[in-house]
Design an enzyme around this catalytic site. Structure first.
Site, PDB file in Angstrom:
ATOM      1  N   GLY A 103       0.409  -1.513  -0.065  1.00  0.00           N
ATOM      2  CA  GLY A 103      -0.032   0.091   0.348  1.00  0.00           C
ATOM      3  C   GLY A 103       0.901   1.466  -0.338  1.00  0.00           C
ATOM      4  N   GLU A 112       9.622   4.455   7.345  1.00  0.00           N
ATOM      5  CA  GLU A 112       9.414   2.566   7.117  1.00  0.00           C
ATOM      6  C   GLU A 112      11.172   1.929   8.641  1.00  0.00           C
ATOM      7  OE1 GLU A 112      10.207  -0.743   7.385  1.00  0.00           O
ATOM      8  OE2 GLU A 112       8.820  -0.299   5.979  1.00  0.00           O
ATOM      9  N   GLY A 171       6.578  -5.828   2.708  1.00  0.00           N
ATOM     10  CA  GLY A 171       5.876  -7.375   2.675  1.00  0.00           C
ATOM     11  C   GLY A 171       6.573  -8.472   1.702  1.00  0.00           C
ATOM     12  N   ALA A 189       5.967 -14.685  -0.801  1.00  0.00           N
ATOM     13  CA  ALA A 189       6.305 -15.670  -2.003  1.00  0.00           C
ATOM     14  C   ALA A 189       6.494 -15.283  -3.803  1.00  0.00           C
ATOM     15  CB  ALA A 189       6.395 -16.599  -1.452  1.00  0.00           C
ATOM     16  N   VAL A 223       7.930   4.714  13.361  1.00  0.00           N
ATOM     17  CA  VAL A 223       7.033   5.630  13.818  1.00  0.00           C
ATOM     18  C   VAL A 223       6.005   6.197  15.524  1.00  0.00           C
ATOM     19  CG1 VAL A 223       4.347   7.038  13.223  1.00  0.00           C
ATOM     20  CG2 VAL A 223       6.377   6.893  11.612  1.00  0.00           C
ATOM     21  N   HIS A 275      -0.712 -13.870   6.775  1.00  0.00           N
ATOM     22  CA  HIS A 275      -1.374 -12.695   5.880  1.00  0.00           C
ATOM     23  C   HIS A 275      -2.457 -12.411   6.900  1.00  0.00           C
ATOM     24  CE1 HIS A 275      -0.460 -15.549   1.654  1.00  0.00           C
ATOM     25  NE2 HIS A 275       0.039 -14.730   2.141  1.00  0.00           N
ATOM     26  N   GLY A 326      -3.145  -3.637   3.864  1.00  0.00           N
ATOM     27  CA  GLY A 326      -3.694  -5.229   4.216  1.00  0.00           C
ATOM     28  C   GLY A 326      -4.882  -4.802   5.438  1.00  0.00           C
TER      29      GLY A 326
END
Length: 543
Positions: free
Chosen positions: A16, A35, A86, A91, A227, A469, A502
Site C-alpha cells: 500500500g 519505514e 512484505g 512468496a 513511527v 496474511h 492490509g
C-alpha cells in the site's frame, strides 16, 4: 508554501505504501516515507535463514532482517520488514480472489467492487510484473498435481501467477518492465530462497518497481525510523513522531508535520498505531470499530517431509510457490519452499495431531509418536536439509471468521490482544489442511520412494494457527459504526488520515492478498486530486 514540512507522510513501504509513494509524487505532492526496517540491496539479504541478524526482525536484539513474527492469543503472524515491506520476504504469489470476496456483506453495498477494481488489478499486475503461469515443472509440481488427483480435485490444479523476472538465469539485463526507467534485473536461478530475500535480483520486490520509480520522482524514504505517534493538529494536518528503530537509549526522536498521512505499516503496525493513538487521544475520533473484523485468511501452515533427500526429488529447486489446488470450494492449497540451507523455519514443524482433541491429548499424541518410532521421528524432525526434504502446504480459506483486537496492559506496557470476533470462530486447525498434507505426503512416498509423513506445527499443537496474511481491523465501511475507513480509505472522523494496506481489507480473500492490497491502493490513490486541484471525493459527514 503550505506551512507543513511535507504534503504527505506515508508510514510503511509495503504494497500500500509503495503505491501511495509513486502515485502521489506523480500528482505533484511532497512525499516522505518512514519505514521501520532497513534498506536492502540484493547482496545485503541473508544467504540462508540461519543468518538470523539479516533474516529475523528483532531490532532490540540487533536483528534487522526481513522476517517479523508476532503472536496473539489466537494466532501467530509472519510478516515482513524493510524498505519494500512484505515484498522482501513474500512468496511472489499474485492471485486475484474469487467472487465471494467482493460480495462480502461488510462492503458489498458500497460499490460493485469486482468491476470497479478490475482495471486496478490490471495496473497492479503490470507494475508487479506478473507472470500468469509459473513456467517450470518438476517433482514438487508433479506431487501437487498428483495430490489434487488423489483428493478428487485434479481439475482445480494450476501453476501459480508469480512476480519474478525469469529471463536468462543469472544474466543481468536492463530494466525489462518500465522502458529502462527501473533498475537492472537478473534472470531467476530457481534457488528457492525468495522468502529469505532474493540475492539474485530476479524477484519483483517493490524496490524494483513502485519505490524505485517513486524515488526517481522525488519521494524521500527514511529507513530504520519507527513511527511512535501520529497526532491530529488543532489547526489541521498531523504531527508524526519517529524514533530510531531498535534503540535502547539514544532514540533520536524527531517530529515532522504533514497535511495528510497515509498509514501503510502492515496490519499489525497500522492497528498498533490506531489503537494507541485513540487510547492516548492523539487521534480522538478513530472509530470504536478499530480492531473488529481482523482476519487471518482462515489460514494454516502444514506440510509433508521425508526422512532423507532422495536423488529423484529436487524439492528446493524453484521459486517459493509454484502451484495450487482447491480441496473444496472455500479451501485453497499452495506448495511452499525454502532454498537449500534455509532450514530455520523447520523448527516450527512437528507431528500432525488432530485439533479436535484437548491440549493434553494433542501433546500426548506428539509424545506417543516419538516413543513409538523415535528414530523415524528424529529423522523427520531434524533440521538438517529440512528445506530439501519437505513441502510446506499453505492453506487459505474464504470462510467468514474473524478476531477482534484490542489493547491491554502488560508489565506497564500497552499491547495488542485478541478475542474471537464476528462470524465463525477463527480456526485453531483446518481439517482440510490435514487432508491436503497427507495427500502430499503420500505422493512424496510414491514419487521419491522414501518414507514421508504429514507434518503440523508446534503453534497448532497449542491451538494457535499460523498465518502469513494478517488482514483487517481498520476495514472499509459505510459508517464509523461499522468500520474505520470510508470507501476512499479515509479514516472516519480524520479525513486527512488514510489506511492503505492490509488493515483495510474487509474479508478473507482465500488467496495471497498482495495483489488485492495493491489494486485497492491503486484505486484509492486514483481518486486523489493532483496537488492544488479540487478534491472531488464526497466529503465525510461533519468534515
Amino acid at each position: 508554501m503550505s506551512g507543513f514540512d511535507e504534503d504527505v507522510v506515508i508510514v510503511g513501504s509495503g504494497f500500500g505504501g509503495s503505491v501511495a509513494a509513486l502515485r502521489l509524487t506523480e500528482k505533484g505532492y511532497r512525499v516522505r516515507v518512514f519505514e521501520a526496517g532497513r534498506r536492502f540491496e540484493d547482496e545485503d539479504f541473508a544467504k540462508t535463514s540461519w543468518d538470523v541478524r539479516r533474516y529475523l526482525w528483532a531490532p532490540g536484539l540487533g536483528c534487522f532482517g526481513v522476517q517479523r513474527i508476532h503472536r496473539l492469543p489466537h494466532v501467530m503472524i509472519l510478516a515482513g520488514a524493510g524498505v519494500g515491506g512484505g515484498s522482501l520476504n513474500y512468496a511472489n504469489t499474485l492471485y486475484q480472489p474469487g467472487a465471494a470476496f467482493f460480495a462480502d456483506l461488510q462492503w458489498a453495498g458500497l460499490a460493485d467492487w469486482e468491476t470497479e477494481l478490475a482495471p486496478h488489478y490490471v495496473t497492479a499486475k503490470r507494475m508487479l510484473g506478473v507472470v500468469e503461469r509459473y513456467p517450470h515443472s518438476g517433482p514438487v509440481e508433479r506431487i501437487m498435481a498428483g495430490a489434487a488427483e488423489d483428493l478428487g480435485v485434479g481439475s482445480t490444479f494450476r501453476h501459480a501467477p508469480v512476480g519474478v523476472w525469469f529471463g536468462k538465469p543469472g544474466e543481468r539485463t536492463a530494466d525489462p518492465f518500465f522502458g529502462g526507467e527501473g533498475p537492472e534485473r537478473t534472470g531467476c536461478t530457481l534457488c528457492g530462497n525468495c522468502m529469505v530475500g532474493c540475492r539474485v535480483g530476479a524477484k519483483n520486490t517493490l524496490m524494483k518497481n513502485y519505490l524505485a520509480l517513486a524515488e526517481r520522482r522525488g519521494a524521500a524514504i527514511e529507513p530504520l525510523r519507527t513511527v511512535t505517534e501520529v497526532r491530529a493538529l488543532e489547526t489541521g494536518g498531523f504531527a508524526v513522531t519517529t524514533q530510531r528503530s531498535g534503540a535502547w537509549l539514544r532514540h533520536e526522536r524527531r517530529t515532522v508535520t504533514a497535511r495528510q498521512v497515509v498509514l501503510a505499516a502492515g496490519t499489525w503496525g497500522t492497528q498498533q498505531l490506531l489503537h494507541r493513538m485513540k487510547h492516548t487521544g492523539a487521534l480522538p475520533h478513530v472509530s470504536d470499530a478499530v480492531g473488529r473484523l481482523t482476519r487471518t485468511n482462515s489460514e494454516a501452515l502444514d506440510g509433508a517431509v521425508a526422512t532423507r533427500v532422495p536423488d529423484s526429488l529436487a524439492l528446493a529447486h524453484g521459486v517459493a510457490i509454484t502451484t495450487s489446488f482447491h480441496v473444496d470450494e472455500h479451501t485453497h492449497v499452495e506448495n511452499v519452499r525454502y532454498g537449500p540451507g534455509s532450514n530455520l523455519m523447520g523448527a516450527l514443524a512437528t507431528v500432525m495431531v488432530s485439533g479436535d482433541r484437548s491440549l493434553a491429548r494433542r501433546i500426548g499424541g506428539v509424545v506417543a509418536r516419538a516413543v513409538r518410532s523415535p528414530i523415524r521421528q528424529w529423522r523427520l524432525g531434524s533440521l538438517r536439509r529440512w528445506s530439501e526434504r519437505g513441502i510446506i502446504a499453505l492453506v487459505m480459506q474464504t470462510a467468514d471468521n474473524s478476531l477482534t483486537l484490542s489493547l491491554r496492559q502488560r508489565l506497564g506496557r500497552l499491547i495488542l490482544t485478541s478475542a474471537q470476533g464476528h462470524g465463525e470462530p477463527n480456526p485453531s486447525h483446518l481439517p482440510q489442511a490435514h487432508r491436503a498434507a497427507r495427500a502430499i505426503a503420500a505422493r512424496m512416498r510414491r514419487e521419491g520412494g522414501v518414507p514421508a509423513e504429514a507434518r503440523g506445527s508446534w503453534p497448532e499443537v497449542f491451538g494457535i494457527p499460523l498465518t502469513a496474511h494478517f488482514l483487517g481491523g481498520a476495514v472499509i465501511s459505510d459508517s464509523p459504526a461499522n468500520g474505520v475507513i470510508d470507501a476512499y480509505h479515509r479514516v472516519w472522523g480524520h479525513p486527512g488520515l488514510h489506511v492503505v494496506d492490509g488493515a483495510a481489507v474487509p474479508a478473507n480473500p482465500g488467496v495471497n492478498p498482495s495483489l488485492t492490497i495493491t489494486a485497492l491502493a491503486e484505486r484509492a490513490l486514483s481518486h486523489w486530486p493532483r496537488r492544488g486541484e479540487e478534491d472531488r471525493r464526497p466529503r465525510q459527514p461533519g468534515s
